[in-house]
Write a protein that holds these residues in place. Structure first.
Motif, PDB file in Angstrom:
ATOM      1  N   MET A   1       9.816  19.883   3.414  1.00 36.11           N
ATOM      2  CA  MET A   1       8.829  20.373   4.356  1.00 36.11           C
ATOM      3  C   MET A   1       9.065  21.841   4.693  1.00 36.11           C
ATOM      4  SD  MET A   1       6.538  18.277   5.034  1.00 36.11           S
ATOM      5  CE  MET A   1       5.732  17.985   6.541  1.00 36.11           C
ATOM      6  N   PHE A   2      10.315  22.234   4.783  1.00 34.85           N
ATOM      7  CA  PHE A   2      10.629  23.609   5.163  1.00 34.85           C
ATOM      8  C   PHE A   2      10.127  24.592   4.111  1.00 34.85           C
ATOM      9  CE2 PHE A   2      13.644  27.212   5.417  1.00 34.85           C
ATOM     10  CZ  PHE A   2      13.292  27.646   6.678  1.00 34.85           C
ATOM     11  N   LEU A   3      10.268  24.249   2.850  1.00 36.13           N
ATOM     12  CA  LEU A   3       9.803  25.122   1.764  1.00 36.13           C
ATOM     13  C   LEU A   3       8.280  25.261   1.783  1.00 36.13           C
ATOM     14  CD1 LEU A   3      10.576  26.779  -0.718  1.00 36.13           C
ATOM     15  CD2 LEU A   3      10.308  24.716  -2.070  1.00 36.13           C
ATOM     16  N   ILE A   4       7.582  24.160   2.057  1.00 42.78           N
ATOM     17  CA  ILE A   4       6.118  24.204   2.127  1.00 42.78           C
ATOM     18  C   ILE A   4       5.675  25.095   3.276  1.00 42.78           C
ATOM     19  CG2 ILE A   4       4.071  22.818   2.640  1.00 42.78           C
ATOM     20  CD1 ILE A   4       5.271  20.591   0.976  1.00 42.78           C
ATOM     21  N   ASP A   5       6.380  25.043   4.404  1.00 42.53           N
ATOM     22  CA  ASP A   5       6.039  25.899   5.538  1.00 42.53           C
ATOM     23  C   ASP A   5       6.243  27.379   5.208  1.00 42.53           C
ATOM     24  OD1 ASP A   5       5.311  23.767   7.121  1.00 42.53           O
ATOM     25  OD2 ASP A   5       7.296  23.573   8.055  1.00 42.53           O
ATOM     26  N   ILE A   6       7.290  27.682   4.481  1.00 41.35           N
ATOM     27  CA  ILE A   6       7.552  29.076   4.099  1.00 41.35           C
ATOM     28  C   ILE A   6       6.469  29.581   3.143  1.00 41.35           C
ATOM     29  CG2 ILE A   6       9.106  30.583   2.805  1.00 41.35           C
ATOM     30  CD1 ILE A   6      11.427  29.000   3.989  1.00 41.35           C
ATOM     31  N   VAL A   7       6.140  28.772   2.136  1.00 41.86           N
ATOM     32  CA  VAL A   7       5.102  29.173   1.176  1.00 41.86           C
ATOM     33  C   VAL A   7       3.756  29.307   1.890  1.00 41.86           C
ATOM     34  CG1 VAL A   7       3.834  28.453  -0.887  1.00 41.86           C
ATOM     35  CG2 VAL A   7       6.309  28.188  -0.791  1.00 41.86           C
ATOM     36  N   SER A   8       3.461  28.380   2.780  1.00 43.84           N
ATOM     37  CA  SER A   8       2.215  28.448   3.541  1.00 43.84           C
ATOM     38  C   SER A   8       2.151  29.703   4.394  1.00 43.84           C
ATOM     39  CB  SER A   8       2.088  27.203   4.424  1.00 43.84           C
ATOM     40  OG  SER A   8       0.964  27.308   5.255  1.00 43.84           O
ATOM     41  N   SER A   9       3.234  30.039   5.039  1.00 46.78           N
ATOM     42  CA  SER A   9       3.266  31.254   5.863  1.00 46.78           C
ATOM     43  C   SER A   9       3.083  32.508   5.023  1.00 46.78           C
ATOM     44  CB  SER A   9       4.592  31.343   6.626  1.00 46.78           C
ATOM     45  OG  SER A   9       4.732  30.261   7.497  1.00 46.78           O
ATOM     46  N   ILE A  10       3.689  32.529   3.863  1.00 50.62           N
ATOM     47  CA  ILE A  10       3.537  33.683   2.969  1.00 50.62           C
ATOM     48  C   ILE A  10       2.084  33.817   2.524  1.00 50.62           C
ATOM     49  CG2 ILE A  10       4.139  34.573   0.676  1.00 50.62           C
ATOM     50  CD1 ILE A  10       6.968  33.412   1.168  1.00 50.62           C
ATOM     51  N   LEU A  11       1.456  32.703   2.162  1.00 49.99           N
ATOM     52  CA  LEU A  11       0.055  32.749   1.746  1.00 49.99           C
ATOM     53  C   LEU A  11      -0.851  33.209   2.885  1.00 49.99           C
ATOM     54  CD1 LEU A  11      -0.267  29.484  -0.391  1.00 49.99           C
ATOM     55  CD2 LEU A  11      -0.268  31.840  -1.205  1.00 49.99           C
ATOM     56  N   LEU A  12      -0.600  32.702   4.080  1.00 54.49           N
ATOM     57  CA  LEU A  12      -1.416  33.101   5.228  1.00 54.49           C
ATOM     58  C   LEU A  12      -1.245  34.581   5.549  1.00 54.49           C
ATOM     59  CD1 LEU A  12      -0.883  29.988   7.516  1.00 54.49           C
ATOM     60  CD2 LEU A  12      -3.015  30.678   6.408  1.00 54.49           C
ATOM     61  N   LEU A  13      -0.026  35.062   5.538  1.00 56.65           N
ATOM     62  CA  LEU A  13       0.209  36.484   5.816  1.00 56.65           C
ATOM     63  C   LEU A  13      -0.379  37.377   4.730  1.00 56.65           C
ATOM     64  CD1 LEU A  13       3.845  36.380   7.211  1.00 56.65           C
ATOM     65  CD2 LEU A  13       1.741  36.881   8.470  1.00 56.65           C
ATOM     66  N   ALA A  14      -0.269  36.959   3.484  1.00 58.81           N
ATOM     67  CA  ALA A  14      -0.871  37.745   2.399  1.00 58.81           C
ATOM     68  C   ALA A  14      -2.390  37.759   2.531  1.00 58.81           C
ATOM     69  CB  ALA A  14      -0.456  37.177   1.041  1.00 58.81           C
ATOM     70  N   GLY A  15      -2.977  36.643   2.908  1.00 61.58           N
ATOM     71  CA  GLY A  15      -4.423  36.589   3.120  1.00 61.58           C
ATOM     72  C   GLY A  15      -4.874  37.500   4.240  1.00 61.58           C
ATOM     73  N   VAL A  16      -4.116  37.528   5.323  1.00 62.70           N
ATOM     74  CA  VAL A  16      -4.438  38.428   6.431  1.00 62.70           C
ATOM     75  C   VAL A  16      -4.293  39.883   5.984  1.00 62.70           C
ATOM     76  CG1 VAL A  16      -3.662  39.210   8.708  1.00 62.70           C
ATOM     77  CG2 VAL A  16      -3.901  36.773   8.237  1.00 62.70           C
ATOM     78  N   PHE A  17      -3.259  40.180   5.204  1.00 64.14           N
ATOM     79  CA  PHE A  17      -3.072  41.548   4.714  1.00 64.14           C
ATOM     80  C   PHE A  17      -4.264  41.998   3.867  1.00 64.14           C
ATOM     81  CE2 PHE A  17      -1.785  44.210   1.123  1.00 64.14           C
ATOM     82  CZ  PHE A  17      -1.431  45.368   1.817  1.00 64.14           C
ATOM     83  N   PHE A  18      -4.697  41.149   2.940  1.00 60.91           N
ATOM     84  CA  PHE A  18      -5.830  41.526   2.094  1.00 60.91           C
ATOM     85  C   PHE A  18      -7.123  41.629   2.902  1.00 60.91           C
ATOM     86  CE2 PHE A  18      -3.148  40.147  -1.489  1.00 60.91           C
ATOM     87  CZ  PHE A  18      -3.309  41.264  -2.300  1.00 60.91           C
ATOM     88  N   SER A  59      -1.731  17.270   5.522  1.00 63.53           N
ATOM     89  CA  SER A  59      -0.930  16.238   4.857  1.00 63.53           C
ATOM     90  C   SER A  59      -1.628  15.711   3.618  1.00 63.53           C
ATOM     91  CB  SER A  59      -0.648  15.078   5.793  1.00 63.53           C
ATOM     92  OG  SER A  59      -1.214  15.197   7.037  1.00 63.53           O
ATOM     93  N   PHE A  60      -2.371  16.567   2.956  1.00 66.01           N
ATOM     94  CA  PHE A  60      -3.081  16.225   1.717  1.00 66.01           C
ATOM     95  C   PHE A  60      -3.943  14.988   1.925  1.00 66.01           C
ATOM     96  CE2 PHE A  60       0.551  18.764   0.427  1.00 66.01           C
ATOM     97  CZ  PHE A  60      -0.103  19.756  -0.277  1.00 66.01           C
ATOM     98  N   ASP A  61      -4.848  15.108   2.895  1.00 68.00           N
ATOM     99  CA  ASP A  61      -5.743  14.015   3.237  1.00 68.00           C
ATOM    100  C   ASP A  61      -7.184  14.533   3.193  1.00 68.00           C
ATOM    101  OD1 ASP A  61      -5.596  15.683   5.385  1.00 68.00           O
ATOM    102  OD2 ASP A  61      -5.070  14.173   6.851  1.00 68.00           O
ATOM    103  N   LEU A  62      -8.029  13.992   4.034  1.00 66.91           N
ATOM    104  CA  LEU A  62      -9.438  14.377   4.069  1.00 66.91           C
ATOM    105  C   LEU A  62      -9.607  15.860   4.418  1.00 66.91           C
ATOM    106  CD1 LEU A  62     -12.372  13.442   3.836  1.00 66.91           C
ATOM    107  CD2 LEU A  62     -12.287  12.879   6.268  1.00 66.91           C
ATOM    108  N   ASN A  63      -8.753  16.373   5.286  1.00 69.22           N
ATOM    109  CA  ASN A  63      -8.839  17.787   5.650  1.00 69.22           C
ATOM    110  C   ASN A  63      -8.590  18.708   4.451  1.00 69.22           C
ATOM    111  OD1 ASN A  63      -9.432  17.281   8.331  1.00 69.22           O
ATOM    112  ND2 ASN A  63      -7.275  17.087   8.870  1.00 69.22           N
ATOM    113  N   THR A  64      -7.724  18.304   3.567  1.00 72.14           N
ATOM    114  CA  THR A  64      -7.474  19.086   2.351  1.00 72.14           C
ATOM    115  C   THR A  64      -8.729  19.136   1.487  1.00 72.14           C
ATOM    116  OG1 THR A  64      -5.191  18.297   2.401  1.00 72.14           O
ATOM    117  CG2 THR A  64      -5.936  19.352   0.377  1.00 72.14           C
ATOM    118  N   GLY A  65      -9.413  18.015   1.372  1.00 76.24           N
ATOM    119  CA  GLY A  65     -10.661  17.977   0.621  1.00 76.24           C
ATOM    120  C   GLY A  65     -11.730  18.857   1.240  1.00 76.24           C
ATOM    121  N   LYS A  66     -11.810  18.836   2.560  1.00 77.89           N
ATOM    122  CA  LYS A  66     -12.779  19.691   3.250  1.00 77.89           C
ATOM    123  C   LYS A  66     -12.474  21.168   3.013  1.00 77.89           C
ATOM    124  CE  LYS A  66     -13.695  16.455   7.019  1.00 77.89           C
ATOM    125  NZ  LYS A  66     -13.547  16.228   8.466  1.00 77.89           N
TER     126      LYS A  66
END
Length: 109
Positions: A1-18, A59-66
């Protein structure tokens, strides 16, 4: 879980930067067409990065599909809207910066 949070944070910060760099491009670039290009490219990449980061937080459920459907919708509509803006500007007679400079030099001669 910790690795997924780090990757998610990096993606979010990169998205905000762009996203912010695209906003700066709207103010800094010299003509309409370069501004539209900057906005459309950075809008697409920031949407991919931000929604990708958000998908990792679910958690890779309905929200992920949306989120996936939202991403697909944005990847279809955003480039189409940018193309329509640029085409309407050309149809309306708006010149690029190079064409404007070329016309100015013709008048000087």
């Amino acid at each position: 879980m910790f690795l997924i949070d780090i990757v998610s944070s990096i993606l979010l910060l990169a998205g905000v930067f762009f996203g912010l760099s695209g906003a700066v491009g709207l103010f800094k670039f010299p003509d309409f067409f370069t501004r539209v290009h900057a906005a459309s490219v950075t809008d697409s990449i920031s949407a991919i990065l931000i929604i990708g980061g958000l998908m990792l937080q679910t958690s890779f459920d309905l929200n992920t599909g949306k989120l996936l459907f939202i991403l697909i919708f944005l990847m279809i509509t955003s480039p189409t809207a940018s193309h329509a803006l640029a085409k309407a500007a050309r149809h309306g007679g708006l010149l690029t910066l190079a064409e404007t400079k070329g016309k100015q030099q013709e008048h000087k001669q």
